[in-house]
Design an enzyme around this catalytic site. Structure first.
Site, PDB file in Angstrom:
ATOM      1  N   LYS A  54       0.626  -1.329  -0.129  1.00  8.72           N
ATOM      2  CA  LYS A  54      -0.014   0.088   0.057  1.00  8.72           C
ATOM      3  C   LYS A  54       0.792   1.364   0.076  1.00  8.72           C
ATOM      4  O   LYS A  54       0.467   2.272   0.434  1.00  8.72           O
ATOM      5  CB  LYS A  54      -0.870   0.052   1.079  1.00  8.72           C
ATOM      6  CG  LYS A  54      -1.770  -1.079   1.238  1.00  8.72           C
ATOM      7  CD  LYS A  54      -2.826  -1.338   0.111  1.00  8.72           C
ATOM      8  CE  LYS A  54      -2.641  -2.467  -0.817  1.00  8.72           C
ATOM      9  NZ  LYS A  54      -3.208  -2.702  -2.020  1.00  8.72           N
ATOM     10  N   THR A  78       1.176  -0.029  -7.135  1.00 11.44           N
ATOM     11  CA  THR A  78       0.532  -0.149  -8.601  1.00 11.44           C
ATOM     12  C   THR A  78       1.205   1.026  -9.305  1.00 11.44           C
ATOM     13  O   THR A  78       1.501   0.668 -10.682  1.00 11.44           O
ATOM     14  CB  THR A  78      -1.081  -0.002  -8.169  1.00 11.44           C
ATOM     15  OG1 THR A  78      -1.481  -0.956  -7.444  1.00 11.44           O
ATOM     16  CG2 THR A  78      -1.730  -0.431  -9.392  1.00 11.44           C
ATOM     17  N   TRP A  79       1.088   2.143  -8.893  1.00 10.19           N
ATOM     18  CA  TRP A  79       1.518   3.400  -9.593  1.00 10.19           C
ATOM     19  C   TRP A  79       2.878   3.033 -10.190  1.00 10.19           C
ATOM     20  O   TRP A  79       3.208   3.590 -11.286  1.00 10.19           O
ATOM     21  CB  TRP A  79       1.446   4.519  -8.830  1.00 10.19           C
ATOM     22  CG  TRP A  79       1.523   6.007  -9.618  1.00 10.19           C
ATOM     23  CD1 TRP A  79       1.074   6.080 -10.839  1.00 10.19           C
ATOM     24  CD2 TRP A  79       2.230   7.145  -9.165  1.00 10.19           C
ATOM     25  NE1 TRP A  79       1.405   7.341 -11.352  1.00 10.19           N
ATOM     26  CE2 TRP A  79       2.198   8.164 -10.126  1.00 10.19           C
ATOM     27  CE3 TRP A  79       3.175   7.483  -7.986  1.00 10.19           C
ATOM     28  CZ2 TRP A  79       2.794   9.233 -10.072  1.00 10.19           C
ATOM     29  CZ3 TRP A  79       3.592   8.624  -8.009  1.00 10.19           C
ATOM     30  CH2 TRP A  79       3.541   9.497  -9.033  1.00 10.19           C
ATOM     31  N   HIS A 100       7.589  -7.239  -2.123  1.00  9.80           N
ATOM     32  CA  HIS A 100       7.648  -6.573  -0.579  1.00  9.80           C
ATOM     33  C   HIS A 100       8.715  -6.776   0.311  1.00  9.80           C
ATOM     34  O   HIS A 100       8.587  -6.701   1.386  1.00  9.80           O
ATOM     35  CB  HIS A 100       6.212  -6.925  -0.125  1.00  9.80           C
ATOM     36  CG  HIS A 100       4.912  -6.324  -1.063  1.00  9.80           C
ATOM     37  ND1 HIS A 100       5.027  -4.891  -1.454  1.00  9.80           N
ATOM     38  CD2 HIS A 100       3.928  -6.638  -0.965  1.00  9.80           C
ATOM     39  CE1 HIS A 100       3.798  -4.840  -1.858  1.00  9.80           C
ATOM     40  NE2 HIS A 100       3.106  -5.798  -1.923  1.00  9.80           N
ATOM     41  N   SER A 129      -4.557   3.103   3.848  1.00 12.87           N
ATOM     42  CA  SER A 129      -4.761   2.361   2.540  1.00 12.87           C
ATOM     43  C   SER A 129      -4.751   0.881   2.678  1.00 12.87           C
ATOM     44  O   SER A 129      -5.776   0.129   2.355  1.00 12.87           O
ATOM     45  CB  SER A 129      -3.737   2.725   1.431  1.00 12.87           C
ATOM     46  OG  SER A 129      -3.802   2.144   0.151  1.00 12.87           O
ATOM     47  N   ARG A 139      -8.221   3.021  -5.117  1.00 14.98           N
ATOM     48  CA  ARG A 139      -9.100   3.578  -3.987  1.00 14.98           C
ATOM     49  C   ARG A 139      -9.217   4.975  -4.455  1.00 14.98           C
ATOM     50  O   ARG A 139     -10.180   5.608  -5.177  1.00 14.98           O
ATOM     51  CB  ARG A 139      -8.750   3.235  -2.716  1.00 14.98           C
ATOM     52  CG  ARG A 139      -9.859   3.646  -1.603  1.00 14.98           C
ATOM     53  CD  ARG A 139      -9.399   3.288  -0.303  1.00 14.98           C
ATOM     54  NE  ARG A 139      -8.317   3.955   0.117  1.00 14.98           N
ATOM     55  CZ  ARG A 139      -8.481   5.119   1.110  1.00 14.98           C
ATOM     56  NH1 ARG A 139      -9.471   5.549   1.481  1.00 14.98           N
ATOM     57  NH2 ARG A 139      -7.338   5.748   1.156  1.00 14.98           N
ATOM     58  N   LYS A 140      -8.307   6.073  -3.711  1.00 11.44           N
ATOM     59  CA  LYS A 140      -8.243   7.678  -4.011  1.00 11.44           C
ATOM     60  C   LYS A 140      -6.902   7.928  -4.695  1.00 11.44           C
ATOM     61  O   LYS A 140      -6.891   8.978  -5.318  1.00 11.44           O
ATOM     62  CB  LYS A 140      -8.447   8.017  -2.747  1.00 11.44           C
ATOM     63  CG  LYS A 140      -9.817   8.127  -1.923  1.00 11.44           C
ATOM     64  CD  LYS A 140     -10.108   8.928  -1.001  1.00 11.44           C
ATOM     65  CE  LYS A 140     -11.261   8.883  -0.220  1.00 11.44           C
ATOM     66  NZ  LYS A 140     -11.334   9.740   1.154  1.00 11.44           N
ATOM     67  N   GLY A 141      -5.847   7.259  -4.100  1.00 11.69           N
ATOM     68  CA  GLY A 141      -4.683   7.974  -4.775  1.00 11.69           C
ATOM     69  C   GLY A 141      -4.374   9.376  -4.390  1.00 11.69           C
ATOM     70  O   GLY A 141      -3.536   9.984  -5.022  1.00 11.69           O
TER      71      GLY A 141
HETATM   72  P1  A3P Z   1      -5.206   4.722  -1.542  1.00 14.36           P
HETATM   73  O1  A3P Z   1      -5.634   3.735  -0.724  1.00 14.36           O
HETATM   74  O2  A3P Z   1      -4.594   5.910  -0.537  1.00 14.36           O
HETATM   75  O3  A3P Z   1      -6.145   5.501  -2.512  1.00 14.36           O
HETATM   76  P2  A3P Z   1      -0.630  -0.471  -3.671  1.00 14.36           P
HETATM   77  O4  A3P Z   1      -0.281  -0.141  -5.204  1.00 14.36           O
HETATM   78  O5  A3P Z   1       0.817  -0.556  -2.901  1.00 14.36           O
HETATM   79  O6  A3P Z   1      -1.263  -1.516  -3.309  1.00 14.36           O
HETATM   80  O7  A3P Z   1      -1.058   0.737  -2.981  1.00 14.36           O
HETATM   81  C1  A3P Z   1      -2.281   1.132  -3.224  1.00 14.36           C
HETATM   82  C2  A3P Z   1      -2.645   2.403  -3.149  1.00 14.36           C
HETATM   83  O8  A3P Z   1      -1.952   3.084  -4.322  1.00 14.36           O
HETATM   84  C3  A3P Z   1      -4.012   3.015  -3.166  1.00 14.36           C
HETATM   85  O9  A3P Z   1      -4.041   4.167  -2.192  1.00 14.36           O
HETATM   86  C4  A3P Z   1      -4.290   3.358  -4.720  1.00 14.36           C
HETATM   87  O10 A3P Z   1      -5.410   4.322  -4.736  1.00 14.36           O
HETATM   88  C5  A3P Z   1      -2.958   4.193  -5.042  1.00 14.36           C
HETATM   89  N1  A3P Z   1      -3.052   4.124  -6.520  1.00 14.36           N
HETATM   90  C6  A3P Z   1      -3.221   3.121  -7.436  1.00 14.36           C
HETATM   91  N2  A3P Z   1      -2.845   3.548  -8.531  1.00 14.36           N
HETATM   92  C7  A3P Z   1      -2.425   4.839  -8.641  1.00 14.36           C
HETATM   93  C8  A3P Z   1      -2.016   5.871  -9.642  1.00 14.36           C
HETATM   94  N3  A3P Z   1      -1.941   5.361 -10.995  1.00 14.36           N
HETATM   95  N4  A3P Z   1      -1.785   6.975  -9.159  1.00 14.36           N
HETATM   96  C9  A3P Z   1      -1.733   7.251  -7.820  1.00 14.36           C
HETATM   97  N5  A3P Z   1      -1.922   6.278  -6.655  1.00 14.36           N
HETATM   98  C10 A3P Z   1      -2.443   5.052  -7.213  1.00 14.36           C
END
Ligand code: A3P
Length: 276
Positions: free
Chosen positions: A25, A29-30, A89, A119, A242-244
């Site tokens: 989290k 993903t980004w 991880h 998150s 979710r919100k990012g």
């Molecule tokens: P939030 O839950 O705060 O919205 P991971 O990728 O490590 O599982 O983390 C997930 C978090 O990355 C989530 O945060 C998700 O919304 C956010 N996220 C996923 N894709 C993204 C993107 N393209 N840009 C910014 N945030 C992103």
């Protein structure tokens, strides 16, 4: 554990590989999308047929211990082109020997612990609710997180391990903060590209902005491929979007919980000059 042990025993790193590392989290993903777009820039000149528009970032950049090696001690990696891009991880001390010893490039991304926790709490609860397990109370989850009872170990240990390694071996380990990437995306992406040996030309921001637009939360979270269906490990693809946002903790944590997390972060990081 099976996936971790199998990764440690069986994964053979190539010197050209790139490994993306995060605690869960931290916006893995980004970073997966950004690194994939960066490394494969020469292959996709038109963004309309980019693989990121038709495949989940987690399919394009698999986790070693969660996807590739979890039920398989010898996954077929032969179709992957060089440089191969994987993610994990695992903490520094748990990485496979071949990664530690090789010239392998490690890109580590961390995020403010309060946002990371919120998150994680939301992510786990989405999965629990889907399986009719009921939501985990935040107080309980926060208590465990603060005590370091987390998937892949305490967040603070994971971050510090890679932070120290990045100071010692700056050509091998790049340490990034999600908040910096959000605040100065062009500069940070240029820095990552330089580290990976595929720099952008000095006077052109458009190719950098093109990747940032392609990988933006708004663009990717609306795609059918990221909204529907499950990953091969059974998790809904949409749960990764979710919100990012930076600072969403304020809408979720009590002042006491936020203070406790800040206190631990300060205690663990301040003597190393690290602020999150
Ligand atoms: P939030 O839950 O705060 O919205 P991971 O990728 O490590 O599982 O983390 C997930 C978090 O990355 C989530 O945060 C998700 O919304 C956010 N996220 C996923 N894709 C993204 C993107 N393209 N840009 C910014 N945030 C992103």
């Amino acid at each position: 554990m099976d996936g971790v042990l199998s990764t440690q025993r069986n994964f053979k790193a190539l010197e050209s590989d790139v490994l993306l590392i995060t605690t869960p989290k931290s916006d893995t993903t980004w970073l997966k999308t950004v690194l994939f777009a960066l490394i494969n820039r020469p292959s996709y000149s038109r963004s309309s047929d980019h693989p990121l528009l038709s495949k989940s970032p987690h399919e394009l950049v698999p986790f070693l211990e969660i996807d590739l090696y979890v039920h398989n001690h010898d996954p077929d990696l032969s179709s992957l082109t060089s440089p191969r891009l994987f993610s994990t991880h695992l903490s520094l001390g748990s990485l496979p020997e071949s990664v530690v010893r090789s010239k392998y490039k490690l890109v580590y991304l961390c995020r403010n612990p309060k946002d990371t926790f919120v998150s994680l709490w939301n992510f786990i609860n989405q999965m629990r609710l889907e399986n009719n397990l009921g939501a985990n109370p935040m107080e309980e989850a926060s208590e465990m997180f603060c005590r370091g009872v987390s998937m892949f170990g305490p967040l603070w240990d994971n971050v510090l391990g890679y932070y120290k390694a990045s100071l010692k071996m700056p050509n091998k380990v790049m340490f990034l903060k999600y908040e910096d990437m959000k605040e100065r995306p062009v500069e940070e992406l240029r820095r990552v590209a330089g580290f990976l040996g595929c720099p952008f030309s000095e006077n052109q921001d458009e190719p950098v902005n093109e990747i940032l637009r392609l990988c933006s939360f708004d663009r990717l979270s609306r795609l059918e491929v990221n909204q529907n269906g499950k990953l091969y490990n059974g998790v809904d693809k949409k749960f990764f979007f979710r919100k990012g946002q930076v600072g969403d903790w304020i809408n979720n944590l009590s002042p006491e919980m936020a203070e406790r997390l800040d206190r631990i972060t300060e205690e663990r990081f301040s003597s190393f000059g690290l602020k999150l």
